[in-house]
Design an enzyme around this catalytic site. Structure first.
Site, short mmCIF file in Angstrom:
data_model
loop_
_atom_site.label_atom_id
_atom_site.label_comp_id
_atom_site.label_asym_id
_atom_site.label_seq_id
_atom_site.Cartn_x
_atom_site.Cartn_y
_atom_site.Cartn_z
N HIS A 230 5.37 0.11 1.98
CA HIS A 230 5.28 -0.93 0.97
C HIS A 230 6.61 -1.66 0.77
O HIS A 230 6.89 -2.17 -0.31
CB HIS A 230 4.82 -0.32 -0.37
N GLU A 260 -3.18 -3.57 9.33
CA GLU A 260 -1.80 -3.14 9.54
C GLU A 260 -1.64 -2.74 11.01
O GLU A 260 -2.46 -2.02 11.56
CB GLU A 260 -1.46 -1.97 8.61
N GLU A 356 -5.31 5.16 8.69
CA GLU A 356 -4.00 4.53 8.81
C GLU A 356 -2.88 5.56 8.91
O GLU A 356 -2.05 5.68 8.01
CB GLU A 356 -3.75 3.59 7.63
#
Length: 400
Positions: A230, A260, A356
């Protein structure tokens, strides 16, 4: 001059992301939760629950908002600064409270609930001060926390929600391709990020001409900035051989989706390729595990073993995936559907979850940087459907 504590200000045509029948079905689910717990009225205050049950996504700016649900009524409570916009974007009734006197917000809520009732509220969102005001103004005979129960309802997506999430995944892919096209030596992270964001916002406006447009964003990181999932965008200029992290986040009517990917500028060294390919292999293995009947903890432990066998588990930085729906980086998440060791939720058809895996190797180590791949999967009766199309891995993502 008459200064009311609250009033109704309704004008314009109502525009919502879903049909009235969709919201009625969600409210029926909430009322079933209320009936089981003996709750007379729910006072919901979070952005995610208000948006889920009414369609209205508020902008707080320091002011409280609510959705009050009783056996018969569903009423959003909004601040006067917003005029009629909350009504236009709400399913059900809307009451505007004024700031002529402190706590008119609670007076408006009381007008719907009445005093002395059993009140449901969100303990994970209500502050201590707001809970004290709830107790003072509503004088409930009892309060019940409904946060966990409403989260469980939100974790199971309707057909309409899944259709919207599919659009979001497709928009994220468009942002990914725009970012790929913008990558070149000397380009700044912020320049590349803007290319992806602009492409997504234009596509959302094309697909949803009656929507409100806000909150779509990109995190595009390079070099050492890839170490956290982040980390915000900077003005760092890209260099040949840099590791990159592409993160596209379209927001459509409060619904978050994501793409992503790991990339490299121009070339990738052998040590980095080894880590990258191992993370891609974990990503593929993890996606194969997402099927009804598997628990979040079981999936997590199997991917942990995969990394441990390759002496990479120590570089894992967080859980392996999470739910999708009405959520955002600054409001709400469905914590009961995350791929972590401490989550025992069993996967079921109709859930939507990401895979992920991310590995972060420290600066100075061979292959230093953060590696992350991310796809969105819809759980089906027999397995899953991957609704992310942008390619992953070295064959497509060594660019610039």
């Amino acid at each position: 001059m008459d200064r009311p504590a609250f009033y109704r200000f309704h004008q314009g045509d109502r525009v919502l992301p879903f049909t009235p029948e969709e919201y009625d079905a969600r409210l029926a689910g909430l009322r079933a939760i209320m009936a089981e717990a003996g709750i007379d009225a729910c006072v919901l205050s979070s952005m995610h629950n208000i948006a889920y049950y009414s369609g209205f996504l508020y902008c707080s700016f320091g002011r409280p908002y609510a959705l009050v649900v009783t056996k018969a009524d569903s009423v959003t409570i909004s601040a006067g600064i917003d005029a009629a916009q909350p009504w236009r974007r709400s399913h059900g009734d809307n009451i505007t409270y004024t700031d002529w006197a402190r706590n008119n917000y609670w007076r408006a809520i009381l007008s719907v609930t009445g005093p002395g009732k059993v009140i449901g509220y969100e303990a994970d969102h209500a502050t201590l001060s707001q809970k004290a005001l709830l107790d003072s103004f509503l004088a409930p005979s009892r309060t019940e926390d409904v946060a966990a129960a409403t989260m469980r309802q939100r974790m199971h997506k309707s057909a309409a929600e899944i259709a919207l999430i599919r659009h979001g995944a497709q928009v994220a892919d468009i942002g990914g391709y725009a970012i790929r096209d913008a990558i070149r030596v000397g380009a700044r992270e912020i320049d590349v990020a803007m290319a992806g964001r602009n492409a997504m916002e234009l596509e959302i406006a094309k697909r949803f001409p009656d929507a409100e447009y806000r909150d779509t964003w990109v995190w595009f990181q390079s070099g050492i900035n890839t170490d956290g999932a982040h980390n915000p965008v900077t003005a760092r200029a890209l260099e040949r051989g840099d590791i990159l992290s592409l993160n596209c986040f379209p927001m459509i009517s409060g619904y978050y989706t994501a793409l992503e990917r790991t990339l490299f500028v121009g070339e990738v060294d052998d040590a980095s390729r080894r880590i990258w390919e191992a993370n891609v292999a974990a990503h593929e293995f993890g996606m194969s595990l997402l099927k009804p009947g598997a628990s979040c903890a079981e999936v997590t432990e199997q991917i942990n073993s995969f990394f441990a066998e390759r002496d990479l588990l120590q570089y894992r930085t967080f859980g392996y995936g999470h739910s999708f729906g009405v959520l955002s980086h600054y409001y709400g998440r469905e914590a009961g559907l995350e791929l972590r060791e401490d989550i025992d939720t069993v996967l079921e058809p109709g859930m939507v979850i990401s895979m992920e895996p991310m590995l972060t190797l420290p600066e100075g180590a061979p292959g230093a940087g953060g590696y992350r791949e991310h796809d969105i999967l819809v759980l089906t009766d027999s397995g899953n459907e991957n609704i992310t199309a942008y390619p992953y891995g070295p064959a497509f993502n060594i660019v610039g």
